[in-house]
Design an enzyme around this catalytic site. Sequence first.
Site, PDB file in Angstrom:
ATOM      1  N   LYS A   1       0.846  -1.196   0.000  1.00 49.26           N
ATOM      2  CA  LYS A   1       0.000   0.000   0.000  1.00 49.26           C
ATOM      3  C   LYS A   1       0.884   1.249   0.000  1.00 49.26           C
ATOM      4  CE  LYS A   1      -1.947   2.599   3.106  1.00 49.26           C
ATOM      5  NZ  LYS A   1      -1.842   3.904   2.435  1.00 49.26           N
TER       6      LYS A   1
ATOM      7  N   GLU B   1      10.359   0.511  10.160  1.00 50.29           N
ATOM      8  CA  GLU B   1      11.352   1.590  10.054  1.00 50.29           C
ATOM      9  C   GLU B   1      10.577   2.868  10.378  1.00 50.29           C
ATOM     10  OE1 GLU B   1      12.996   4.700   8.987  1.00 50.29           O
ATOM     11  OE2 GLU B   1      12.887   3.995   6.915  1.00 50.29           O
TER      12      GLU B   1
ATOM     13  N   CYS C   1      12.998  10.823   7.780  1.00 50.95           N
ATOM     14  CA  CYS C   1      13.183  10.251   9.121  1.00 50.95           C
ATOM     15  C   CYS C   1      14.662  10.273   9.505  1.00 50.95           C
ATOM     16  CB  CYS C   1      12.631   8.828   9.157  1.00 50.95           C
ATOM     17  SG  CYS C   1      13.239   7.821   7.808  1.00 50.95           S
TER      18      CYS C   1
ATOM     19  N   GLU D   1       9.920  14.703  16.305  1.00 51.78           N
ATOM     20  CA  GLU D   1      10.191  14.737  14.865  1.00 51.78           C
ATOM     21  C   GLU D   1       9.287  15.776  14.208  1.00 51.78           C
ATOM     22  OE1 GLU D   1       9.256  11.154  12.606  1.00 51.78           O
ATOM     23  OE2 GLU D   1      11.224  11.348  11.667  1.00 51.78           O
TER      24      GLU D   1
HETATM   25  P1  ADP Z   1       3.900   9.863   7.982  1.00 55.74           P
HETATM   26  O1  ADP Z   1       3.981  10.370   9.391  1.00 55.74           O
HETATM   27  O2  ADP Z   1       5.197   9.693   7.291  1.00 55.74           O
HETATM   28  O3  ADP Z   1       2.804  10.487   7.169  1.00 55.74           O
HETATM   29  P2  ADP Z   1       2.243   7.663   8.704  1.00 55.74           P
HETATM   30  O4  ADP Z   1       2.796   6.745   9.717  1.00 55.74           O
HETATM   31  O5  ADP Z   1       1.127   8.532   9.077  1.00 55.74           O
HETATM   32  O6  ADP Z   1       3.491   8.395   8.116  1.00 55.74           O
HETATM   33  O7  ADP Z   1       1.798   6.858   7.421  1.00 55.74           O
HETATM   34  C1  ADP Z   1       2.648   5.932   6.772  1.00 55.74           C
HETATM   35  C2  ADP Z   1       1.801   4.899   6.054  1.00 55.74           C
HETATM   36  O8  ADP Z   1       1.000   4.227   7.016  1.00 55.74           O
HETATM   37  C3  ADP Z   1       0.837   5.478   5.017  1.00 55.74           C
HETATM   38  O9  ADP Z   1       0.817   4.609   3.896  1.00 55.74           O
HETATM   39  C4  ADP Z   1      -0.480   5.467   5.750  1.00 55.74           C
HETATM   40  O10 ADP Z   1      -1.591   5.377   4.881  1.00 55.74           O
HETATM   41  C5  ADP Z   1      -0.340   4.208   6.572  1.00 55.74           C
HETATM   42  N1  ADP Z   1      -1.231   4.147   7.751  1.00 55.74           N
HETATM   43  C6  ADP Z   1      -1.656   5.159   8.532  1.00 55.74           C
HETATM   44  N2  ADP Z   1      -2.471   4.706   9.511  1.00 55.74           N
HETATM   45  C7  ADP Z   1      -2.559   3.362   9.356  1.00 55.74           C
HETATM   46  C8  ADP Z   1      -3.255   2.306  10.033  1.00 55.74           C
HETATM   47  N3  ADP Z   1      -4.023   2.554  11.083  1.00 55.74           N
HETATM   48  N4  ADP Z   1      -3.101   1.041   9.588  1.00 55.74           N
HETATM   49  C9  ADP Z   1      -2.322   0.779   8.529  1.00 55.74           C
HETATM   50  N5  ADP Z   1      -1.649   1.716   7.833  1.00 55.74           N
HETATM   51  C10 ADP Z   1      -1.764   2.993   8.231  1.00 55.74           C
END
Ligand code: ADP
Length: 495
Positions: A179, A253, A288, A388
């Site tokens: 995804k 990560e 990151c 961060e």
């Molecule tokens: P960032 O802070 O870099 O935006 P996130 O951790 O919010 O990163 O998101 C990274 C990935 O995790 C994205 O592909 C997002 O759609 C996915 N994501 C966010 N919430 C969930 C969840 N509850 N379950 C699975 N994937 C998630």
Amino acid sequence: MSSIQDLGLSETYGAFIDNAFQPVDGPTFAALHSGTGEQIARIARCGAAEVDAAVQAAAKAFPAWRATAPEERSALLLKLAAAVEADQQRLASIDSVDIGRRLFETGLDHQFAISQYRYFAAAAITHEGFGRPIPGGYMVARREPYGVCGQIIPWNVPAIMAAFKIAPAIAAGNTVVLKPDENASLSTLELCRHIAKIFPPGVINIVPGFGEEAGAALTAHPGVAKLAFTGSSEVGRIISRAGAERLVPVSLELGGKSPNIIFPDIEDIDAVVDNAMFATLYCNGQSCLAGTRLFVHDAVYDAVMDRLVAGMERVKVGAALAPDTVLSNLVSPEQGERVMNYIGIGKAEGARLMTGGQRIAVEGQAHGHFIAPTVFEADNHMRIAQEEIFGPVLSVIRWKDHDRMIEEANGVRYGLAAGLYTSNLRNAWDTAERLQAGSVWINHYFNLASGSPFGGFKESGIGSEYCHETLNMYTHLKAVTIQTRVAAPWFAPKA
Ligand code: ADP
């Protein structure tokens, strides 16, 4: 690539399953030009049904894919590397438009991605088990793929992230459902056009959509045998819990708040300051790995700070595709607001703003959130030095005592990377040994050599990517013992 029309994008994208884009008949979301706000495509907002179809396709493809010789997997990865290389300029331009990073950077991302496909093409054929004689026979330890891997990636470096996840998983004989991030799906979806021409159907499937929908469905799916995630520590915990629920291995990560340390014996202050700026501003600070806590020794503090402020003020802030731009916009207005909020927090907690701190308007890019390179003089305990920020914001911390500086450098919940500048080898080695970080870069920040393990200490993650060890992360270790004959009855022999 001069215009969006030249990028060869489709108007809509469905999930990519079994080497074909699925028809879009459900809800969609917009991919926006991150500078102008113009809609550049609509993407299927996948949910449980699409994830299920993708996992089923990957599960169906798995037995034949795992049975392929590593040489064959290697050859296909090399083909993918060549296809991405030939299409690199277009793919990099798509990322620049989609996430607002300048072409120089998104081009580098693609070079990293290509090197990952090539690295794991080579690693696939050298991923050996081991064996040894045992009394009356032989023991073989084999590495076997898990099956369907569910992978979730963030938006900051989409090409690198897709390669980091896909290459080792399929090199080891797994199949994949990945995804991409809702803010940056386009280059991964365009990568599918190459995948479809190279790999058997079902080996690599892509389900675009939102985290709580497609992401959650993927982590909960009973057909997924291994989870891999890159993103925030908060979501990392959610993924970890989902893995714990189903008892499948999870590699993570996550975030970072990396120290970058300047010792007083540096030879070329200008070069060090330039590298420290690169450590802060690469990816517009949305990495990151960014070196966002700069520890500067008291003896060179003023000289460094003067050059740093002047250097940051020289940085050209502009549109991602403008040729002289060094710093472009953040991925979204929300991210821009988040960074501005942190700048406010820094001021409120008493950090001294040395330069920047304001939003910048760039002509024709009304949607883009551009923030001037920002430098604070800060203390390590402040929130701007602990959390961060994911933007062009640097906290500079003065130090005198080596032990105390190490304590502060390690005094965050993260441990992803660290940098240091010194001309004394013993000092470099000793300091590197004491830093709690998965990567320590001596005299050059972001020195990401292919094959060097990449992963986090503490809350920055679990597992190592980018290296041969990654193949172990994507495989079970199975012991098979062979006896040349069944031993004569001994357990409950006849009297
Ligand atoms: P960032 O802070 O870099 O935006 P996130 O951790 O919010 O990163 O998101 C990274 C990935 O995790 C994205 O592909 C997002 O759609 C996915 N994501 C966010 N919430 C969930 C969840 N509850 N379950 C699975 N994937 C998630």
